[in-house]
Design a protein around this motif. Structure first.
Motif, PDB file in Angstrom:
ATOM      1  N   TYR A   1       0.983  -1.033  -0.073  1.00 42.50           N
ATOM      2  CA  TYR A   1       0.080   0.399  -0.191  1.00 42.50           C
ATOM      3  C   TYR A   1       0.999   1.130   0.507  1.00 42.50           C
ATOM      4  O   TYR A   1       1.780   1.331   0.825  1.00 42.50           O
ATOM      5  N   THR A   2       0.401   2.169  -0.850  1.00 43.22           N
ATOM      6  CA  THR A   2       1.229   3.413  -1.243  1.00 43.22           C
ATOM      7  C   THR A   2       0.069   4.313  -0.835  1.00 43.22           C
ATOM      8  O   THR A   2      -0.727   4.331  -1.863  1.00 43.22           O
ATOM      9  N   PRO A   3       0.007   5.071  -0.269  1.00 47.94           N
ATOM     10  CA  PRO A   3      -0.585   6.326   0.161  1.00 47.94           C
ATOM     11  C   PRO A   3      -0.975   7.209  -1.579  1.00 47.94           C
ATOM     12  O   PRO A   3      -0.418   7.801  -2.027  1.00 47.94           O
ATOM     13  N   GLU A   4      -2.039   7.523  -1.427  1.00 44.14           N
ATOM     14  CA  GLU A   4      -2.621   8.552  -2.508  1.00 44.14           C
ATOM     15  C   GLU A   4      -1.925   9.801  -2.540  1.00 44.14           C
ATOM     16  O   GLU A   4      -1.678  10.262  -3.653  1.00 44.14           O
ATOM     17  N   ASP A   5      -1.594  10.229  -1.675  1.00 46.31           N
ATOM     18  CA  ASP A   5      -0.289  12.213  -1.670  1.00 46.31           C
ATOM     19  C   ASP A   5       0.949  11.525  -1.690  1.00 46.31           C
ATOM     20  O   ASP A   5       1.302  12.604  -1.538  1.00 46.31           O
ATOM     21  N   SER A   6       1.306  10.126  -2.037  1.00 44.82           N
ATOM     22  CA  SER A   6       3.151   9.831  -1.888  1.00 44.82           C
ATOM     23  C   SER A   6       3.321  10.640  -3.322  1.00 44.82           C
ATOM     24  O   SER A   6       2.532  10.439  -4.232  1.00 44.82           O
TER      25      SER A   6
ATOM     26  N   VAL B   1       4.647   9.916  -5.735  1.00 41.59           N
ATOM     27  CA  VAL B   1       4.883   8.632  -7.344  1.00 41.59           C
ATOM     28  C   VAL B   1       3.127   8.327  -7.406  1.00 41.59           C
ATOM     29  O   VAL B   1       2.862   8.323  -9.135  1.00 41.59           O
ATOM     30  N   THR B   2       2.201   8.537  -6.582  1.00 45.42           N
ATOM     31  CA  THR B   2       1.072   7.986  -7.017  1.00 45.42           C
ATOM     32  C   THR B   2       0.074   9.758  -7.395  1.00 45.42           C
ATOM     33  O   THR B   2      -0.224   9.611  -9.363  1.00 45.42           O
ATOM     34  N   GLN B   3       0.938  10.613  -7.509  1.00 43.29           N
ATOM     35  CA  GLN B   3       0.053  11.471  -8.164  1.00 43.29           C
ATOM     36  C   GLN B   3       0.753  12.098  -9.311  1.00 43.29           C
ATOM     37  O   GLN B   3       0.423  12.772 -10.196  1.00 43.29           O
ATOM     38  N   ALA B   4       2.651  11.535  -9.309  1.00 44.91           N
ATOM     39  CA  ALA B   4       3.215  11.869 -10.633  1.00 44.91           C
ATOM     40  C   ALA B   4       2.071  10.919 -11.619  1.00 44.91           C
ATOM     41  O   ALA B   4       1.520  10.913 -12.924  1.00 44.91           O
ATOM     42  N   ALA B   5       1.662   9.427 -11.070  1.00 46.64           N
ATOM     43  CA  ALA B   5       1.137   8.391 -12.158  1.00 46.64           C
ATOM     44  C   ALA B   5      -0.064   8.685 -12.612  1.00 46.64           C
ATOM     45  O   ALA B   5      -1.193   8.716 -13.572  1.00 46.64           O
ATOM     46  N   ILE B   6      -0.685   9.906 -11.811  1.00 48.61           N
ATOM     47  CA  ILE B   6      -2.669  10.660 -11.613  1.00 48.61           C
ATOM     48  C   ILE B   6      -2.237  11.926 -12.730  1.00 48.61           C
ATOM     49  O   ILE B   6      -2.980  11.542 -13.947  1.00 48.61           O
ATOM     50  N   LEU B   7      -1.164  12.085 -12.488  1.00 50.61           N
ATOM     51  CA  LEU B   7      -0.771  13.439 -13.558  1.00 50.61           C
ATOM     52  C   LEU B   7      -0.549  12.910 -14.833  1.00 50.61           C
ATOM     53  O   LEU B   7      -1.310  12.883 -16.151  1.00 50.61           O
ATOM     54  N   ALA B   8       0.034  11.636 -14.247  1.00 51.33           N
ATOM     55  CA  ALA B   8       0.617  11.101 -16.474  1.00 51.33           C
ATOM     56  C   ALA B   8      -0.982  10.639 -17.662  1.00 51.33           C
ATOM     57  O   ALA B   8      -1.041  11.199 -18.424  1.00 51.33           O
ATOM     58  N   ALA B   9      -1.583  10.077 -16.080  1.00 50.81           N
ATOM     59  CA  ALA B   9      -2.633   9.252 -16.916  1.00 50.81           C
ATOM     60  C   ALA B   9      -3.655  10.365 -17.484  1.00 50.81           C
ATOM     61  O   ALA B   9      -4.606  10.195 -18.147  1.00 50.81           O
TER      62      ALA B   9
END
Length: 397
Positions: free
Chosen positions: A309-314, A316-324
């Motif tokens: 589990y990695t939090p949504e505010d990490s 790397v998560t934010q980078a993936a969200i931006l990319a998608a």
């Protein structure tokens, strides 16, 4: 901030025909667990063709390629496995054929074959995504390390876990296991227990002279099913579960003997708020409640695939969200895998890791395994953007 032309430069640098052809070729190479050498050399050749700075195949057969950053930002480890499960009844499993995906209620073309979405095409997509950054002249802020690992399907420690244990590290991680191009934050943990019941042999014509180990196990099986119905639900990771995945009695050689041993494998998936210790204690409690003589049973943890589990505010998560978002024009779904992935060992090694990859996990291990070509291309675009965003800390448009 990154230049607003970064996304366009990435897209221009991805050679679609080469990418799809490489994905077809990698599916045509049989790579059962423990027999990945040929596909490892192919993946290494793809890394070299994509102008990786370093490429190696380690002693366990893992392929490790690096593109160096400029030292201004964090590093990222990208992971996917190159083995696949047996083909079973799958027809033409290594054809790598391009087929019309309407047969599965989908649109566009797809690559058919064992290991297509689980997950050799995903690995090739990641290799081409990393290469696109170099061709686009977009040097990442930190090193990008690609680990295409072996023996994932048998939960072997010889894959990315061994790479991390020997000292390779990164600040963040991306697993490219199938997520349908959405962003996954992890998965449940898996525990496998070996439960044994000990009886006493006798001649089968005189069963009362012995203690049948099969009968000792039946109350436990019934109680385990009741226990399964009361397990907790995790809003992201899904339900905790338990099931018996194997059972064998012995002696079992065709002679008339009451068996004195039953060996059972119990699969327990756990969620946030639980732990391996808690789960084992609960299994032991059921055993004690159904077999009051402790000498009649034992339980041992024989495999642990940690919760991821990695939090949504990490970052790397934010980078993936931006990319998608940049590729699809909409906010991606935030979800979790139903099965386990080797990214969990990156998380365990204190490398916060998320999932972003092509393909639908529901086709993994099935006779209909396939992956959409448009999904491969779009996931490649997203992975490249995510790597740039997390290492540079900026926009990807």
């Amino acid at each position: 901030m990154l230049k607003n032309t970064a996304g366009a430069a990435i897209d221009e640098a991805i050679n679609h025909p080469d990418l799809i052809a490489a994905c077809q070729k990698v599916v045509q190479i049989e790579s059962l667990t423990g027999d990945e050498a040929e596909v490892a050399h192919f993946v290494a050749s793809q890394m070299r063709a994509q102008d990786f700075d370093t490429v190696e195949i380690d002693a366990n057969g893992n392929v490790i390629g690096t593109v160096f950053g400029d030292g201004s930002g964090p590093s990222v480890m990208v992971n996917g496995h190159i083995d696949h499960v047996p083909v079973g009844a799958m027809q033409q499993p290594f054809s790598g054929e391009l087929v019309d995906s309407s047969r599965w209620g989908e649109s566009g073309m797809a690559i058919f074959g064992r290991g297509s979405c689980d997950m050799k095409c995903n690995v090739v997509a990641a290799v081409h995504a990393i290469g696109a950054l170099k061709r686009a002249g977009l040097k990442p802020g930190g090193d990008v390390i690609m680990v295409a690992d072996v023996e994932e399907e048998t939960d072997s420690p010889n894959g990315v876990k061994s790479v991390i244990e020997r000292g390779l590290r990164a600040d963040f991680g991306i697993s490219v296991e199938s997520t349908k191009g959405q962003v996954y934050l992890g998965h449940r943990g898996k525990l496998e227990f070996e439960v044994k019941f000990f009886g006493r042999t006798s001649h089968a014509s005189e069963p009362s002279d012995g203690t049948n180990a099969i009968y000792l196990s039946t109350a436990f099986i019934d109680r385990l099913q009741s226990y399964a119905g009361g397990l907790r639900q995790d809003d992201l990771l899904g339900p905790a579960t338990v099931t018996i995945t194997g059972m064998h009695s012995s002696p079992d050689n065709g002679t008339a003997v009451v068996p004195d041993l039953v060996t059972m494998r119990v699969d327990r998936r756990y969620v946030r708020g639980e732990s391996p210790t808690i789960c084992q204690s609960e299994i032991e409690g059921i055993l004690r409640a159904t077999n009051t003589n402790d000498a009649e049973w034992s339980v041992a943890l024989i495999n642990h695939y940690p919760l991821m589990y990695t939090p949504e505010d990490s970052p790397v998560t934010q980078a993936a969200i931006l990319a998608a978002e940049d590729v699809d024009g909409v906010t991606p779904t935030i979800a979790a895998w139903r099965f386990g992935v080797n990214g969990t060992f990156m998380n365990e090694g204190r490398i916060p890791t998320i999932g972003l990859g092509p393909g639908d996990e529901k086709w993994a291990h099935t006779p209909e395994e396939h992956i959409g070509t448009a999904d491969i291309v779009n996931a490649t675009r997203k992975i490249a953007r995510a790597l740039l965003a997390v290492t540079k800390g900026g926009d990807v448009k």
